[in-house]
Scaffold this active site. Structure first.
Site, PDB file in Angstrom:
ATOM      1  N   GLU A  44       0.857  -1.135  -0.001  1.00 54.84           N
ATOM      2  CA  GLU A  44       0.057   0.023  -0.043  1.00 54.84           C
ATOM      3  C   GLU A  44       0.829   1.242   0.000  1.00 54.84           C
ATOM      4  O   GLU A  44       0.313   1.986  -0.545  1.00 54.84           O
ATOM      5  CB  GLU A  44      -0.863   0.122   1.346  1.00 54.84           C
ATOM      6  CG  GLU A  44      -1.739  -1.121   1.257  1.00 54.84           C
ATOM      7  CD  GLU A  44      -1.446  -2.140   2.189  1.00 54.84           C
ATOM      8  OE1 GLU A  44      -2.146  -3.228   2.159  1.00 54.84           O
ATOM      9  OE2 GLU A  44      -0.281  -2.517   2.202  1.00 54.84           O
ATOM     10  N   ARG A  70      -0.150   5.381   6.652  1.00 54.54           N
ATOM     11  CA  ARG A  70      -0.669   5.895   5.455  1.00 54.54           C
ATOM     12  C   ARG A  70      -0.303   7.509   5.307  1.00 54.54           C
ATOM     13  O   ARG A  70       0.121   8.047   6.530  1.00 54.54           O
ATOM     14  CB  ARG A  70      -2.235   6.097   5.420  1.00 54.54           C
ATOM     15  CG  ARG A  70      -2.908   4.552   5.398  1.00 54.54           C
ATOM     16  CD  ARG A  70      -2.770   3.999   4.060  1.00 54.54           C
ATOM     17  NE  ARG A  70      -3.537   2.600   3.861  1.00 54.54           N
ATOM     18  CZ  ARG A  70      -2.790   1.456   4.191  1.00 54.54           C
ATOM     19  NH1 ARG A  70      -1.725   1.501   4.502  1.00 54.54           N
ATOM     20  NH2 ARG A  70      -3.452   0.398   3.964  1.00 54.54           N
TER      21      ARG A  70
END
Length: 205
Positions: free
Chosen positions: A59, A104
């Site tokens: 990711e 993130r």
């Protein structure tokens, strides 16, 4: 060799963290008003401003390789728009698994208008203390990326730290590209607390 001015800046950051942490404990009723001062000194002289975190998955590629990375994370006693900024790589509680954490990039904070690429979705503005986090890997579909495009806004209070250094392998490591403000704030912490050998010992790849 760390310069004297860097040490002064580092101590100032430690003091700010110690005061914030002690005040937080006081407000929660965990310590009395008489214990606040002792807690500040204890937090100032014990422990670090960073911790190591292992992250795996594609990711956040290319920032963190799909094979995984050992991350140096700066602790944040409270996440608000004066401490974390758009562009920062953060560690945030997983909204779908409360015991897990995601890494993130902070893409938007309170007051930002969010407009979807899908015309069916209505634009909306992030509420107070809300933020929007995204994966770095643009080749992934939203469901694969497991970010705010899937689970929506997350509370700023769910951010527990900012990633300041990544070790992918023993020879592939370096500072993480965050916002200009954060990189400036974190530079003394990185200079004092970075220990690549220690990170390599804890590396799981």
């Amino acid at each position: 060799m760390v310069s004297l001015s860097t040490w002064f800046r580092y101590i100032a950051h430690k003091l700010e963290y110690s005061v914030s942490l002690s005040w937080k404990s006081y407000k929660r009723g965990q310590i009395t008003d008489r214990e606040v001062g002792d807690a500040v000194w204890k937090n100032l002289f014990q422990g670090k401003l960073t911790y190591l975190h292992w992250n795996k998955g594609e990711e956040m590629a290319p920032t963190i390789g799909p094979q995984g990375g050992t991350l140096l994370v700066r602790k944040l006693p409270a996440a608000d728009p004066t401490r974390v900024f758009v562009g920062d790589v953060v560690v945030v509680k997983d909204p779908q698994k409360s015991d897990d954490y995601l890494v993130r990039r902070l893409a938007a904070i309170e007051g930002y208008e969010m407009i979807s690429k899908d015309e069916k979705d209505e634009p909306f503005i992030l509420d107070k203390d809300e933020c929007w986090v995204l994966a770095d890997n643009e080749s992934l579909k939203p469901k694969e990326a497991k970010d705010s495009r899937t689970f929506g806004p997350v509370p700023m209070t769910d951010i527990v730290g900012r990633v300041i250094y990544c070790l992918r392998t023993a020879v592939d490591h370096g500072p993480v590209q965050n916002s200009h403000f954060s990189m400036k704030k974190d530079s003394p912490v990185l200079e004092v607390e970075l220990d690549v050998d220690e990170m390599a010992k804890n590396h799981k790849a």
